[in-house]
Design a protein around this motif. Structure first.
Motif, PDB file in Angstrom:
ATOM      1  N   UNK A  93      46.051  51.172  33.910  1.00  0.00           N
ATOM      2  CA  UNK A  93      47.259  51.524  34.669  1.00  0.00           C
ATOM      3  C   UNK A  93      48.416  50.578  34.362  1.00  0.00           C
ATOM      4  N   UNK A  94      48.233  49.756  33.335  1.00  0.00           N
ATOM      5  CA  UNK A  94      49.268  48.819  32.944  1.00  0.00           C
ATOM      6  C   UNK A  94      48.941  47.377  33.256  1.00  0.00           C
ATOM      7  N   UNK A 100      49.240  41.501  26.674  1.00  0.00           N
ATOM      8  CA  UNK A 100      48.284  41.311  25.577  1.00  0.00           C
ATOM      9  C   UNK A 100      48.496  42.328  24.453  1.00  0.00           C
ATOM     10  N   UNK A 101      49.646  42.985  24.440  1.00  0.00           N
ATOM     11  CA  UNK A 101      49.870  44.051  23.468  1.00  0.00           C
ATOM     12  C   UNK A 101      49.827  43.533  22.029  1.00  0.00           C
ATOM     13  N   UNK A 102      50.439  42.385  21.799  1.00  0.00           N
ATOM     14  CA  UNK A 102      50.443  41.821  20.448  1.00  0.00           C
ATOM     15  C   UNK A 102      49.051  41.473  19.979  1.00  0.00           C
ATOM     16  N   UNK A 134      51.971  54.214  24.581  1.00  0.00           N
ATOM     17  CA  UNK A 134      52.208  55.046  25.752  1.00  0.00           C
ATOM     18  C   UNK A 134      52.244  54.252  27.047  1.00  0.00           C
ATOM     19  N   UNK A 135      51.482  53.148  27.103  1.00  0.00           N
ATOM     20  CA  UNK A 135      51.429  52.324  28.312  1.00  0.00           C
ATOM     21  C   UNK A 135      52.728  51.563  28.545  1.00  0.00           C
ATOM     22  N   UNK A 141      57.949  48.369  21.263  1.00  0.00           N
ATOM     23  CA  UNK A 141      59.179  48.337  20.467  1.00  0.00           C
ATOM     24  C   UNK A 141      59.555  46.898  20.136  1.00  0.00           C
ATOM     25  N   UNK A 142      59.405  46.006  21.102  1.00  0.00           N
ATOM     26  CA  UNK A 142      59.697  44.597  20.868  1.00  0.00           C
ATOM     27  C   UNK A 142      58.763  44.026  19.810  1.00  0.00           C
TER      28      UNK A 142
END
Length: 248
Positions: A93-94, A100-102, A134-135, A141-142
């Motif tokens: 849910x985010x 931790x996306x990177x 999508x999350x 984008x960053x």
């Protein structure tokens, strides 16, 4: 009511910390089967910790699990681990992957780069990336904006491998295209397109951008090869394909 009951059982009675401690112990076990069991159990525990608002458990476990993926050399186990991560991403849910996306992105790209990696492995790895997109679109984008030239090359290579998953068989042309899509026969190709689309940030003219990258890649890989004598024809073919989005 269920949340209250869960908190009573897991937190007030100390069962959550007990399970967490046992899982961490198994993660560092020398027994591969126990490590695999701990990996899968960690996924369930992170979902539970999110429900119980113990998200610090996710912050602790996720880097460890990504490291387990990085260190795995056996494809069957690697595919299973990446698929489980994909499942986790679809239920986030985010809060689980937050900040931790990177780390996840640069765990999945090497997984998709594995020499002779199966389409199944690449498909699962890129799907994880698309779930992250999508999350939190802004975070992704960053991340894309700050890629170095070498990192962009690596992502492009993964995307092109996904595009090449469509087999150029004459029989394809006798099959209804909508049926191919419904049967999932073009899923890998479409993921490659999405990855190229992510590289363009705004998504505009992504097919043209992808074509330019493809031309550059062909030139780079064959600068001293025999294929260079046919380069003009290759460029023409790629540019003409822009008018037909059919992956075949």
């Amino acid at each position: 009511m269920n949340v209250v009951q869960n908190r009573e059982f897991w937190l007030n009675r100390g069962n959550f910390d007990l399970v967490f401690g046992n899982i961490v112990e198994l993660i560092y076990s020398m027994d591969q089967e126990l490590k695999n069991l701990a990996y899968n159990a960690s996924m369930s525990l992170m979902l539970l910790s999110n429900d119980l608002q113990r998200t610090e458990i996710c912050d602790f476990l996720l880097p460890i699990l990504l490291n387990m993926i990085d260190q795995q050399g056996e494809e069957e186990v690697l595919v299973n681990r990446v698929k489980r991560l994909w499942d986790l991403a679809t239920m986030d849910d985010g809060n689980i992957f937050k900040w931790k996306y990177g780390e996840v992105f640069w765990c999945m790209i090497p997984a998709a780069e594995v020499e002779d990696a199966s389409e199944e492995l690449r498909f699962a790895a890129v799907n994880v990336i698309m779930e992250l997109d999508g999350l939190n679109l802004n975070a992704m984008e960053s991340l894309i904006e700050n890629l170095s030239c070498e990192e962009v090359r690596r992502v492009v290579a993964v995307a092109m491998n996904m595009l090449s998953c469509v087999v150029d068989d004459p029989l394809w042309y006798d099959v209804d295209y909508q049926y191919c899509m419904n049967a999932g026969m073009t899923d890998a190709f479409n993921l490659g397109v999405c990855l190229f689309n992510a590289l363009t940030l705004d998504g505009n003219e992504h097919f043209r951008y992808a074509a330019m990258l493809a031309i550059g890649w062909i030139a780079q890989r064959n600068i001293r090869g025999e294929m260079m004598q046919y380069f003009d024809q290759v460029v023409t073919l790629v540019l003409k394909s822009l008018d037909d989005p059919d992956p075949r």
